[in-house]
Design an enzyme around this catalytic site. Structure first.
Site, mmCIF file in Angstrom:
data_model
loop_
_atom_site.group_PDB
_atom_site.id
_atom_site.type_symbol
_atom_site.label_atom_id
_atom_site.label_comp_id
_atom_site.label_asym_id
_atom_site.label_seq_id
_atom_site.Cartn_x
_atom_site.Cartn_y
_atom_site.Cartn_z
ATOM 1 N N LYS A 153 47.597 40.824 34.715
ATOM 2 C CA LYS A 153 47.620 40.752 36.185
ATOM 3 C C LYS A 153 48.384 41.933 36.768
ATOM 4 O O LYS A 153 47.921 42.626 37.673
ATOM 5 C CB LYS A 153 48.271 39.445 36.629
ATOM 6 C CG LYS A 153 47.383 38.225 36.440
ATOM 7 C CD LYS A 153 46.391 38.085 37.540
ATOM 8 C CE LYS A 153 44.950 37.920 37.228
ATOM 9 N NZ LYS A 153 44.379 38.071 35.963
ATOM 10 N N CYS B 170 26.643 46.345 40.378
ATOM 11 C CA CYS B 170 26.049 46.715 41.652
ATOM 12 C C CYS B 170 25.772 45.478 42.505
ATOM 13 O O CYS B 170 25.708 44.363 42.005
ATOM 14 C CB CYS B 170 24.741 47.447 41.397
ATOM 15 S SG CYS B 170 24.956 48.878 40.327
ATOM 16 N N GLU C 82 46.552 45.355 36.161
ATOM 17 C CA GLU C 82 45.225 45.595 36.760
ATOM 18 C C GLU C 82 45.286 45.722 38.277
ATOM 19 O O GLU C 82 44.381 46.309 38.866
ATOM 20 C CB GLU C 82 44.236 44.517 36.358
ATOM 21 C CG GLU C 82 44.457 43.156 36.944
ATOM 22 C CD GLU C 82 43.332 42.181 36.548
ATOM 23 O OE1 GLU C 82 42.167 42.592 36.508
ATOM 24 O OE2 GLU C 82 43.649 41.020 36.290
ATOM 25 N N GLU D 43 48.644 37.177 29.973
ATOM 26 C CA GLU D 43 47.967 37.081 31.278
ATOM 27 C C GLU D 43 48.824 37.692 32.376
ATOM 28 O O GLU D 43 48.336 38.418 33.239
ATOM 29 C CB GLU D 43 47.628 35.627 31.584
ATOM 30 C CG GLU D 43 47.026 35.368 32.933
ATOM 31 C CD GLU D 43 45.707 36.104 33.191
ATOM 32 O OE1 GLU D 43 45.138 36.657 32.234
ATOM 33 O OE2 GLU D 43 45.281 36.164 34.352
ATOM 34 N N ARG E 111 32.403 43.162 43.832
ATOM 35 C CA ARG E 111 31.807 43.527 42.538
ATOM 36 C C ARG E 111 32.213 44.920 42.109
ATOM 37 O O ARG E 111 31.925 45.344 40.998
ATOM 38 C CB ARG E 111 30.284 43.411 42.636
ATOM 39 C CG ARG E 111 29.822 42.022 43.026
ATOM 40 C CD ARG E 111 28.403 42.046 43.577
ATOM 41 N NE ARG E 111 27.410 42.247 42.557
ATOM 42 C CZ ARG E 111 26.849 41.259 41.855
ATOM 43 N NH1 ARG E 111 27.211 40.014 42.106
ATOM 44 N NH2 ARG E 111 25.960 41.485 40.949
ATOM 45 N N ASN F 129 20.146 46.578 39.803
ATOM 46 C CA ASN F 129 21.416 46.299 39.142
ATOM 47 C C ASN F 129 21.084 46.072 37.678
ATOM 48 O O ASN F 129 20.210 45.271 37.355
ATOM 49 C CB ASN F 129 22.088 45.055 39.739
ATOM 50 C CG ASN F 129 23.398 44.738 39.008
ATOM 51 O OD1 ASN F 129 24.047 45.642 38.492
ATOM 52 N ND2 ASN F 129 23.745 43.468 38.934
ATOM 53 N N GLY F 130 21.766 46.788 36.779
ATOM 54 C CA GLY F 130 21.510 46.622 35.352
ATOM 55 C C GLY F 130 21.438 47.991 34.690
ATOM 56 O O GLY F 130 21.849 48.995 35.257
ATOM 57 N N HIS G 94 60.738 42.547 15.760
ATOM 58 C CA HIS G 94 59.917 43.356 14.841
ATOM 59 C C HIS G 94 59.457 44.648 15.500
ATOM 60 O O HIS G 94 58.397 45.172 15.144
ATOM 61 C CB HIS G 94 58.730 42.520 14.371
ATOM 62 C CG HIS G 94 59.133 41.272 13.657
ATOM 63 N ND1 HIS G 94 59.651 41.261 12.379
ATOM 64 C CD2 HIS G 94 59.161 39.991 14.075
ATOM 65 C CE1 HIS G 94 59.947 40.029 12.029
ATOM 66 N NE2 HIS G 94 59.659 39.228 13.039
ATOM 67 N N LYS H 98 34.302 43.146 39.326
ATOM 68 C CA LYS H 98 34.557 41.713 39.190
ATOM 69 C C LYS H 98 33.843 41.141 37.976
ATOM 70 O O LYS H 98 34.354 40.287 37.294
ATOM 71 C CB LYS H 98 34.095 40.964 40.446
ATOM 72 C CG LYS H 98 34.360 39.467 40.395
ATOM 73 C CD LYS H 98 35.831 39.160 40.269
ATOM 74 C CE LYS H 98 36.101 37.683 40.110
ATOM 75 N NZ LYS H 98 37.517 37.394 39.782
ATOM 76 N N TRP I 80 27.737 50.661 41.302
ATOM 77 C CA TRP I 80 28.871 50.903 40.386
ATOM 78 C C TRP I 80 28.292 51.749 39.277
ATOM 79 O O TRP I 80 27.493 51.280 38.471
ATOM 80 C CB TRP I 80 29.409 49.575 39.857
ATOM 81 C CG TRP I 80 30.685 49.687 39.086
ATOM 82 C CD1 TRP I 80 31.856 50.297 39.486
ATOM 83 C CD2 TRP I 80 30.959 49.200 37.775
ATOM 84 N NE1 TRP I 80 32.811 50.207 38.507
ATOM 85 C CE2 TRP I 80 32.297 49.533 37.455
ATOM 86 C CE3 TRP I 80 30.214 48.487 36.841
ATOM 87 C CZ2 TRP I 80 32.879 49.189 36.238
ATOM 88 C CZ3 TRP I 80 30.807 48.138 35.636
ATOM 89 C CH2 TRP I 80 32.117 48.496 35.335
HETATM 90 C C1 AGP Z 1 40.915 39.457 34.938
HETATM 91 O O1 AGP Z 1 41.741 39.397 36.086
HETATM 92 C C2 AGP Z 1 39.755 40.402 35.096
HETATM 93 N N1 AGP Z 1 39.047 40.148 36.289
HETATM 94 C C3 AGP Z 1 38.884 40.469 33.828
HETATM 95 O O2 AGP Z 1 39.732 40.543 32.697
HETATM 96 C C4 AGP Z 1 37.936 39.274 33.623
HETATM 97 O O3 AGP Z 1 38.678 38.111 33.302
HETATM 98 C C5 AGP Z 1 36.987 39.609 32.456
HETATM 99 O O4 AGP Z 1 36.238 40.742 32.814
HETATM 100 C C6 AGP Z 1 36.030 38.448 32.106
HETATM 101 O O5 AGP Z 1 35.203 38.182 33.200
HETATM 102 P P1 AGP Z 1 34.352 36.802 33.175
HETATM 103 O O6 AGP Z 1 35.349 35.675 33.155
HETATM 104 O O7 AGP Z 1 33.531 36.828 34.420
HETATM 105 O O8 AGP Z 1 33.518 36.814 31.924
#
Ligand code: AGP
Length: 610
Positions: free
Chosen positions: A487, A2, A490, A483, A27, A98-99, A506, A605, A74
């Site tokens: 990318k 949030c 997501e 990675e 966020r 938030n929390g 395999h 985020k 959120w």
């Molecule tokens: C990656 O593109 C995502 N945003 C997600 O995997 C992110 O790396 C993960 O949630 C970890 O976040 P942090 O680095 O803030 O701990």
């Protein structure tokens, strides 16, 4: 996660609150709301969906006032509908949060038994009900809030406004970030700096257990015991513009292009000219410990986990210490072997990821020394670890991590060199000069790799209708394959899988046919010949081949449908360069598909819930 914005001052605060929420959109959220005192009463406006809906509702019935609070939600408890949107209101009390209030169910039951009437399904409303219930029992709103949070278990960043005492707002923090902004005759509260840095760069980061009273004339902070405390005022170096898009279509594209500069920023001041010795003063690990260390455990999630996987190769090669990778969400559910000779490193861009925070706390409890690689100053993980190496990526607004990843690698490579030095493995000045010289070439090589954007954009539309994609790599390029796959999936919502190239035979090779795009990361290094045999296997089965290779390599052009050539970097550092085409590929495919690149569906985020 949030977003919170609070204001008390002399300006009409409607636009300040809404603009502040806009700076926090990264966020992730599914509803929004605000409450402003208009001189006579509290007026609340809330809406489902995007901030534009709240803005429309607010413009339809503007509220003019100089004190207010606002929120983007959120959903964690309760559906993303208007009645669950914050601020939650009980009588003249409004609350944004938030929390997660972990004991909200029992508190809710007690409050209902005492006659409270709930309007929402959320945990946050419990806080509003508690404060309203005890409003008259204490001398001030601040004391009432402190009493209410003494009954709460869980995490919170809370901002509270009482319509009966509208010249102050009260803030409190436990395990969810909250920053206060100091202005002239006006004060701010927010979940994160971008929300308020257009108004002030002088901020106070509340610590866990802190609460605060914000009045026009100033801010008072109190620690967990309720004693007044002086928290340092930090000056934010970012300028307001840096959190804007600067002409790029999306924050993600801006952040991809920023990487050379951010890598330079992360290196700055950490390599001594002349001696090429790496200096990381914020790493306060005893030399004896560094010589005696028997294991490094890297703990992280998502992209941060991948940077740790890449760094393992460089740390083991240079410092000769075994490195283990642990998914933060899994680490706690084992009975891990941790000793006082173990160093646990948490990697986290936000410094607030709940899984990583919980895991590093567990490693600390088991006796490990801890260090963090974080991008957010004073974040919870940064503060709870014994040491921290800050990346200098600046605010990363796009949900998909790009510059955070390459600056994490920069920080981790610096750590590998630094650790090797402290273990007497880099006493040879020529060897140091060779490695540091190679390291210093990386930003320029990244710049050259970014220049591939037009070539990648031209072919990206070929992948728009793909239903799946396979990424292959060996050695340190295996986590780069992971990675690249993360990318793509997501932000474009195309299923993608990263695989160790040697594992093809395999099983995954059964997937290969003319419909499956296969991206192979094949820099000309010690694995090149073996990876090229994987490329031929894919071609022989009709796979659509995209190969990332390095200048001077011969072979891929014979088999690949597309070849992206990046500069040839030192093998210990090359992953910072080879990841760039994959970042651009995912961006261009998602942009061609028209997905919400900066705020992909279902994602936040920073994941501050477990
Ligand atoms: C990656 O593109 C995502 N945003 C997600 O995997 C992110 O790396 C993960 O949630 C970890 O976040 P942090 O680095 O803030 O701990």
């Amino acid at each position: 996660m949030c977003g919170i914005v609070g204001y008390v001052g002399h300006q009409p605060c409607g636009s300040i609150l809404i603009e502040g929420l806009r700076r926090l959109e990264y966020r992730g959220y599914d509803s929004a709301g605000l409450a402003i005192y208009n001189g006579e009463e509290l007026v609340r406006v809330r809406s489902e969906g995007k901030l534009a809906n709240l803005e429309r509702a607010f413009m339809a019935a503007p509220v003019v006032g100089t004190v207010g609070i606002a929120h983007t939600r959120w959903a964690t408890h309760g559906r993303p509908v208007e009645k669950n949107a914050h601020p939650h209101r009980v009588g003249d009390i409004v609350v944004v949060h938030n929390g997660i209030i972990e004991n909200y169910a029992e508190l809710r039951a007690e409050l209902i038994a005492g006659g409270a009437v709930f309007e929402s399904e959320t945990d946050t409303e419990v806080a509003a009900q508690l404060i309203a219930k005890h409003r008259g029992s204490f001398g001030s709103l601040h004391e009432t809030v402190r009493f209410a949070i003494s009954l709460i278990r869980g995490s919170y960043a809370l901002v509270v406004l009482d319509g009966g005492n509208p010249d102050e707002i009260v803030a409190a923090r436990q395990a969810s970030p909250l920053v206060l902004g100091l202005g002239e005759g006006e004060q701010f509260a927010a979940s994160d700096v971008p929300a308020i840095m257009a108004h002030t760069r002088n901020v106070i980061f509340l610590m866990d257990g802190d609460s605060a009273i914000l009045r026009r004339e100033g801010i008072s902070v109190f620690d967990e015991s309720g004693a007044a405390v002086e928290r340092p005022v930090k000056r934010i170096a970012w300028d307001p513009i840096s959190a804007e898009k600067q002409g790029y279509k999306h924050f993600m594209l801006k952040e991809i292009h920023e990487q050379p500069a951010r890598i330079v920023d992360t290196l700055r001041g950490r390599i001594a000219a002349g001696t090429n010795m790496v200096e990381i003063p914020e790493l306060n690990l005893e030399p004896a410990f560094l010589r005696d260390i028997d294991r490094i455990i890297i703990i992280a999630c998502g992209t941060s986990y991948h940077s740790g996987m890449v760094a393992r190769y460089t740390i083991e090669s240079l410092a000769r210490v075994p490195v283990e990778l642990e998914l933060a969400s899994e680490f706690r559910y084992r009975d891990p072997v941790v000793t006082e000779r173990t160093l646990a490193i948490a990697i986290s861009q936000s410094g607030e990821t709940a899984d990583t925070l919980a895991a590093i706390r567990e490693a600390k409890r088991l006796g490990a020394k801890t260090a963090a690689v974080c991008n957010v100053m004073e974040s919870t993980i940064a503060r709870e670890c014994g040491s921290v190496i800050y990346t200098q990526a600046g605010p990363e607004i796009g949900v998909a991590s790009t510059k955070a990843f390459t600056t994490q690698l920069t920080a981790l490579y610096l750590f590998a060199l630094w650790l090797a030095q402290h273990r007497g493995l880099l006493d040879d000045a020529e060897r140091r000069a060779e490695l540091v010289g190679a390291f210093r070439q990386i930003p320029g090589m990244v710049e050259q790799a970014i220049a591939l954007e037009p070539q990648i954009r031209a072919m990206a539309k070929e992948l728009v209708h793909a239903t799946s994609c396979l990424f292959l790599g060996r050695g340190a390029q295996f986590p780069i394959a992971l990675e690249g796959a993360l990318k793509l999936k997501e932000i474009s919502y195309i299923h993608a899988e990263g695989y160790a190239a040697g594992e093809m035979k395999h099983g995954p090779i059964a997937l290969i046919d003319e419909t499956l795009p296969v991206v192979v990361i094949a820099p000309e290094n010690g694995h090149f010949e073996k990876v090229m045999s994987n490329v031929e296997e894919v071609k022989a089965r009709g796979g659509r081949l995209i190969v990332v290779t390095t200048a001077g390599a011969h072979g891929p052009e014979r088999f690949a449908d597309h070849v992206f050539v990046v500069p040839k970097a030192h093998p210990l550092f090359e992953s910072i360069v080879t990841v760039i085409p994959l970042q651009l590929l995912s961006y261009c495919v998602a942009d061609a598909k028209g997905t919400d690149v900066d705020q992909p569906r279902n994602l936040a985020k920073s994941v501050t819930v477990e």
